[in-house]
Design an enzyme around this catalytic site. Structure first.
Site, PDB file in Angstrom:
ATOM      1  N   ARG A 251       0.807  -1.220   0.000  1.00  0.00           N
ATOM      2  CA  ARG A 251       0.000   0.000   0.000  1.00  0.00           C
ATOM      3  C   ARG A 251       0.844   1.276   0.000  1.00  0.00           C
ATOM      4  O   ARG A 251       1.847   1.346   0.711  1.00  0.00           O
ATOM      5  CB  ARG A 251      -0.936   0.004   1.225  1.00  0.00           C
ATOM      6  CG  ARG A 251      -2.063  -1.019   1.113  1.00  0.00           C
ATOM      7  CD  ARG A 251      -2.605  -1.412   2.473  1.00  0.00           C
ATOM      8  NE  ARG A 251      -3.733  -2.330   2.342  1.00  0.00           N
ATOM      9  CZ  ARG A 251      -3.597  -3.650   2.139  1.00  0.00           C
ATOM     10  NH1 ARG A 251      -2.385  -4.188   2.018  1.00  0.00           N
ATOM     11  NH2 ARG A 251      -4.670  -4.414   2.042  1.00  0.00           N
TER      12      ARG A 251
ATOM     13  N   HIS B 255      -0.435  -2.398  -4.711  1.00  0.00           N
ATOM     14  CA  HIS B 255       0.289  -3.225  -5.686  1.00  0.00           C
ATOM     15  C   HIS B 255       0.404  -2.592  -7.071  1.00  0.00           C
ATOM     16  O   HIS B 255       0.281  -3.264  -8.096  1.00  0.00           O
ATOM     17  CB  HIS B 255      -0.350  -4.597  -5.796  1.00  0.00           C
ATOM     18  CG  HIS B 255      -0.145  -5.476  -4.591  1.00  0.00           C
ATOM     19  ND1 HIS B 255       0.909  -5.311  -3.725  1.00  0.00           N
ATOM     20  CD2 HIS B 255      -0.879  -6.531  -4.115  1.00  0.00           C
ATOM     21  CE1 HIS B 255       0.828  -6.225  -2.765  1.00  0.00           C
ATOM     22  NE2 HIS B 255      -0.238  -6.968  -2.973  1.00  0.00           N
TER      23      HIS B 255
ATOM     24  N   HIS C  89       4.605 -12.122  -6.159  1.00  0.00           N
ATOM     25  CA  HIS C  89       3.434 -12.408  -5.328  1.00  0.00           C
ATOM     26  C   HIS C  89       2.967 -13.855  -5.519  1.00  0.00           C
ATOM     27  O   HIS C  89       1.831 -14.107  -5.936  1.00  0.00           O
ATOM     28  CB  HIS C  89       2.321 -11.427  -5.679  1.00  0.00           C
ATOM     29  CG  HIS C  89       1.357 -11.155  -4.574  1.00  0.00           C
ATOM     30  ND1 HIS C  89       0.342 -12.012  -4.240  1.00  0.00           N
ATOM     31  CD2 HIS C  89       1.268 -10.113  -3.717  1.00  0.00           C
ATOM     32  CE1 HIS C  89      -0.363 -11.502  -3.240  1.00  0.00           C
ATOM     33  NE2 HIS C  89       0.189 -10.342  -2.908  1.00  0.00           N
TER      34      HIS C  89
ATOM     35  N   ASP D 180      -1.402 -10.898   7.766  1.00  0.00           N
ATOM     36  CA  ASP D 180      -1.191  -9.958   6.663  1.00  0.00           C
ATOM     37  C   ASP D 180      -0.247  -8.896   7.222  1.00  0.00           C
ATOM     38  O   ASP D 180      -0.642  -7.766   7.482  1.00  0.00           O
ATOM     39  CB  ASP D 180      -2.531  -9.353   6.230  1.00  0.00           C
ATOM     40  CG  ASP D 180      -2.459  -8.647   4.870  1.00  0.00           C
ATOM     41  OD1 ASP D 180      -1.331  -8.424   4.385  1.00  0.00           O
ATOM     42  OD2 ASP D 180      -3.521  -8.316   4.313  1.00  0.00           O
TER      43      ASP D 180
ATOM     44  N   GLU E 119       6.316 -12.284   0.672  1.00  0.00           N
ATOM     45  CA  GLU E 119       6.669 -11.216  -0.257  1.00  0.00           C
ATOM     46  C   GLU E 119       7.883 -10.445   0.268  1.00  0.00           C
ATOM     47  O   GLU E 119       7.775  -9.667   1.205  1.00  0.00           O
ATOM     48  CB  GLU E 119       5.484 -10.273  -0.434  1.00  0.00           C
ATOM     49  CG  GLU E 119       4.195 -10.960  -0.844  1.00  0.00           C
ATOM     50  CD  GLU E 119       2.980 -10.099  -0.554  1.00  0.00           C
ATOM     51  OE1 GLU E 119       2.984  -8.909  -0.943  1.00  0.00           O
ATOM     52  OE2 GLU E 119       2.029 -10.610   0.073  1.00  0.00           O
TER      53      GLU E 119
END
Length: 344
Positions: A86, A111, A182, A245, A309
């Protein structure tokens, strides 16, 4: 080890889309497309010699362009750019000049915007010496980012069962850049990933707001469910409605190459180690997965795949205390991540 190139599958943005196969002498195969530099398939023998496809994706490359799939915001197996994760309020400043980027996750950008690097047709530069290399030219103000940026990504698979991913970029104007790949992994090929073991060498994780935008704080993993310093099942002490996350600050010197994470399935015996020169790894367990008609007719539901990631700190372009993600003319952006596989 030769690289096999398919016939043209279809045309997209006036470019032919192909699927390339990298195969080593141990039976490991990786299928990669020049559409979004997508790793479409990653086939690995398990402890019994059965071939397991350990990444989520589609059987047909055209399905990655299906509008209904794109609406899910899943980014299966693709490169992410110009900026991973973000960008707060879809804006930033460089040298006192303000830039607004596309707010595809209003009010933020996620992204890379509405059509990030994951939806681009990449030009193939090389497919010999066991290296598949492709490039993309990102024009000035694409998705709002300044500067013409030339990006390249290369993939190589060796007989140590290691897939090496190297991304590089240069620019003609100061710009923000933070790339990642990703890939969604499931070391059993299907089903929940809650019983997969994960280890992340990190004493701290990045604090974030409720909307997952980092707030500039570093929090200790001690006595929290974010402590993965000792390998544990993903679902051991998670919130089963949220999963993970979260970005983790890796316990290694800034810029050095080292271990980012280890994943293991006791069912298949497959172990995945992720190495990188990036300072953080973002661990995502697929809470928002909801993909129909995936490989072999599967439905990807929440928590059927996990991402590791590797990248610079999320939203670093807006947080001065984080390492800089500004690329300037004359500099080279470089990011290497290795996926190393073994059987236990």
């Amino acid at each position: 080890m030769k690289i096999h190139k398919s016939n043209s599958l279809f045309k997209y943005h006036d470019e032919d889309i192909f699927l390339f196969t990298l195969k080593n002498n141990n039976g490991v195969e990786v299928f990669i497309s020049n559409l979004g530099a997508i790793i479409q398939s990653f086939k690995v023998p398990n402890r019994d010699g059965k071939i397991i496809d350990i990444v989520l994706g589609f059987d047909n490359m055209e399905d990655y362009l299906n509008p209904e799939y794109i609406k899910t915001g899943t980014y299966l197996g693709a490169i992410i750019g110009r900026y991973a994760n973000r960008v707060a309020d879809a804006k930033f400043e460089i040298d006192g000049q303000s830039f607004s980027v596309s707010p595809n996750l209003h009010p933020h950008q996620l992204h890379g915007g509405y059509e990030g690097f994951d939806k681009k047709a990449w030009k193939v530069l090389q497919m010999d010496n066991q290296i598949l290399e492709m490039s993309y030219f990102s024009k000035d103000l694409e998705e709002g980012y300044p500067g013409n940026v030339e990006v390249s990504i290369s993939f190589s698979l060796n007989d140590d069962d290691e897939l090496i991913i190297l991304t590089q970029a240069n620019t003609d104007k100061p710009t923000a850049i933070n790339l990642t790949h990703h890939d969604y992994f499931n070391l059993n090929g299907s089903g929940s990933i809650s019983d997969h073991f994960i280890q992340i060498p990190a004493a701290k994780y990045l604090g974030q707001h409720i909307d997952y935008v980092p707030n500039g704080e570093f929090n200790s993993v001690n006595e929290t469910n974010f402590d993965f310093n000792i390998s544990k099942p993903i679902g051991y002490n998670w919130d089963p409605n949220l999963g993970y996350d979260q970005s983790f600050l890796l316990d290694k010197d800034y810029g050095s190459f080292g271990l980012a994470a280890t994943a293991y399935s006791s069912e298949s015996g497959i172990k995945l180690e992720v190495f990188t020169d990036e300072p953080t790894v973002h661990f995502y367990t697929g809470k928002y997965l909801g993909v129909l008609n995936a490989k072999s007719g599967q439905k990807y539901e929440p928590f059927t795949g996990f991402c590791l990631e590797t990248q610079h700190h999320c939203n670093a372009i807006n947080i001065s205390s984080f390492p800089s993600t500004i690329l300037r003319p004359g500099e080279i952006y470089r990011h290497q991540t290795n996926y190393s596989l073994s059987i236990e």
